[in-house]
Design an enzyme around this catalytic site. Structure first.
Site, PDB file in Angstrom:
ATOM      1  N   LYS A 197       0.830  -1.210   0.000  1.00 13.92           N
ATOM      2  CA  LYS A 197       0.000   0.000   0.000  1.00 13.92           C
ATOM      3  C   LYS A 197       0.864   1.260   0.000  1.00 13.92           C
ATOM      4  CE  LYS A 197      -2.365  -1.028   3.794  1.00 13.92           C
ATOM      5  NZ  LYS A 197      -1.817  -2.336   4.192  1.00 13.92           N
ATOM      6  N   ARG A 217      -9.825   0.534   9.390  1.00 13.23           N
ATOM      7  CA  ARG A 217      -9.262  -0.784   9.670  1.00 13.23           C
ATOM      8  C   ARG A 217     -10.245  -1.676  10.419  1.00 13.23           C
ATOM      9  NH1 ARG A 217      -3.563   0.147   9.212  1.00 13.23           N
ATOM     10  NH2 ARG A 217      -2.345  -1.743   9.548  1.00 13.23           N
ATOM     11  N   ARG A 268      11.240  -6.346   4.768  1.00 10.82           N
ATOM     12  CA  ARG A 268      11.103  -4.926   5.076  1.00 10.82           C
ATOM     13  C   ARG A 268      11.752  -4.582   6.417  1.00 10.82           C
ATOM     14  NH1 ARG A 268       5.074  -2.509   5.085  1.00 10.82           N
ATOM     15  NH2 ARG A 268       4.993  -3.381   7.171  1.00 10.82           N
ATOM     16  N   ARG A 292      11.460  -0.967  11.047  1.00 14.50           N
ATOM     17  CA  ARG A 292      10.248  -0.710  11.839  1.00 14.50           C
ATOM     18  C   ARG A 292      10.149  -1.708  12.979  1.00 14.50           C
ATOM     19  NH1 ARG A 292       4.913  -0.213   8.194  1.00 14.50           N
ATOM     20  NH2 ARG A 292       4.024  -1.235  10.024  1.00 14.50           N
ATOM     21  N   ARG A 296      -0.602  -9.063  13.867  1.00 16.47           N
ATOM     22  CA  ARG A 296      -1.119  -8.122  12.856  1.00 16.47           C
ATOM     23  C   ARG A 296      -1.932  -8.870  11.802  1.00 16.47           C
ATOM     24  NH1 ARG A 296       4.313  -5.416  11.494  1.00 16.47           N
ATOM     25  NH2 ARG A 296       3.277  -4.454   9.723  1.00 16.47           N
TER      26      ARG A 296
HETATM   27  P1  ADP Z   1       0.892  -2.118   7.724  1.00 16.60           P
HETATM   28  O1  ADP Z   1       0.821  -1.435   6.398  1.00 16.60           O
HETATM   29  O2  ADP Z   1       2.097  -2.971   7.880  1.00 16.60           O
HETATM   30  O3  ADP Z   1      -0.408  -2.759   8.110  1.00 16.60           O
HETATM   31  P2  ADP Z   1       0.599   0.473   9.043  1.00 16.60           P
HETATM   32  O4  ADP Z   1       1.782   1.334   8.878  1.00 16.60           O
HETATM   33  O5  ADP Z   1      -0.621   0.758   8.234  1.00 16.60           O
HETATM   34  O6  ADP Z   1       1.102  -1.026   8.851  1.00 16.60           O
HETATM   35  O7  ADP Z   1       0.140   0.467  10.597  1.00 16.60           O
HETATM   36  C1  ADP Z   1       1.044   0.133  11.639  1.00 16.60           C
HETATM   37  C2  ADP Z   1       0.278  -0.024  12.936  1.00 16.60           C
HETATM   38  O8  ADP Z   1      -0.340   1.234  13.295  1.00 16.60           O
HETATM   39  C3  ADP Z   1      -0.879  -1.032  12.908  1.00 16.60           C
HETATM   40  O9  ADP Z   1      -0.452  -2.355  13.131  1.00 16.60           O
HETATM   41  C4  ADP Z   1      -1.765  -0.499  14.037  1.00 16.60           C
HETATM   42  O10 ADP Z   1      -1.258  -0.856  15.305  1.00 16.60           O
HETATM   43  C5  ADP Z   1      -1.626   1.020  13.903  1.00 16.60           C
HETATM   44  N1  ADP Z   1      -2.664   1.582  13.007  1.00 16.60           N
HETATM   45  C6  ADP Z   1      -2.496   2.100  11.766  1.00 16.60           C
HETATM   46  N2  ADP Z   1      -3.655   2.505  11.232  1.00 16.60           N
HETATM   47  C7  ADP Z   1      -4.605   2.231  12.165  1.00 16.60           C
HETATM   48  C8  ADP Z   1      -6.025   2.374  12.211  1.00 16.60           C
HETATM   49  N3  ADP Z   1      -6.728   2.894  11.170  1.00 16.60           N
HETATM   50  N4  ADP Z   1      -6.670   1.994  13.354  1.00 16.60           N
HETATM   51  C9  ADP Z   1      -6.014   1.491  14.385  1.00 16.60           C
HETATM   52  N5  ADP Z   1      -4.681   1.275  14.413  1.00 16.60           N
HETATM   53  C10 ADP Z   1      -3.978   1.644  13.310  1.00 16.60           C
END
Ligand code: ADP
Length: 194
Positions: free
Chosen positions: A14, A89, A128, A134, A146
């Protein structure tokens, strides 16, 4: 203003593809994950609140990310629209997004979904971890959480948006990054043409 969601499991690409889409269509890319990581590195109260949840592979409270989204909508006015990455999410966030958009007399133009199988999620995140460093990519337990969180809370959004008639999916594991990116951009072109 046009509103798009870029959807998919962790590691679907993404963040990578969002940059190309945002540039081509003059959209503001908003990644809630990136915004949360910035809060953590600045040491803010919000960041401290989010850190332990993120490092355990859980979601942060809906109110936190929704506040970030509304703030971004108010801030960036010189673009043609927004590309939401990592939000919504869960169903509650999707319903709240509907309300946020209704308040602005706007609606979602499309959900661009990039799909990859769980095994690919694991290998991509492991790679990654070495490149981006990260914290939530480094532990196998966090990655598994996750993936579980994705299936339990995020995947139901597919049906939610299919029912609304704005769900568009492509295979995010077709070959090189360039090949996958072409597929995502072609999908975006077809939505823009609607
Ligand atoms: P990935 O693309 O690997 O899923 P993100 O960078 O989108 O990771 O998100 C990293 C973390 O930030 C998630 O695992 C969650 O803990 C938190 N997070 C991100 N977006 C949201 C959301 N919309 N609602 C709740 N938690 C979120």
């Amino acid at each position: 203003m046009k509103y798009y969601i870029l959807f998919g499991p962790p590691g679907a690409g993404k963040g990578t593809h969002a940059v190309a889409i945002a540039k081509k269509y003059n959209l503001k890319h908003i990644s809630t994950g990136e915004l949360l990581r910035a809060e953590i590195s600045s040491g803010s109260e919000l960041g401290q609140q989010a850190q332990s949840l993120i490092s355990a592979g859980h979601l942060v409270p809906d109110s936190i990310v929704e506040g970030m989204i509304e703030h971004a909508f108010d801030t960036y006015t010189e673009v043609d629209g927004f590309l939401l990455d990592g939000f919504p999410r869960n169903i509650a966030q999707a319903e709240d997004l509907d309300k946020i958009l209704a308040k602005r007399a706007k609606q979602l133009k499309g959900v661009i979904s990039i799909m990859i199988p769980d095994e690919v999620v694991k290998t991509r995140i492991a790679k990654r971890a070495a490149v981006e460093g990260r914290a939530d990519d480094a532990s196998e337990e966090t990655i598994n959480n996750r993936i579980r969180t994705y299936h339990a809370q995020t995947e139901p959004l597919i049906e939610y948006y299919k029912e609304k008639g704005c769900y568009y999916e492509c295979d995010g594991n077709q070959g090189t990054i360039e090949v996958n990116q072409r597929a995502v951009l072609e999908l975006m072109d077809s939505i823009e043409a609607i």
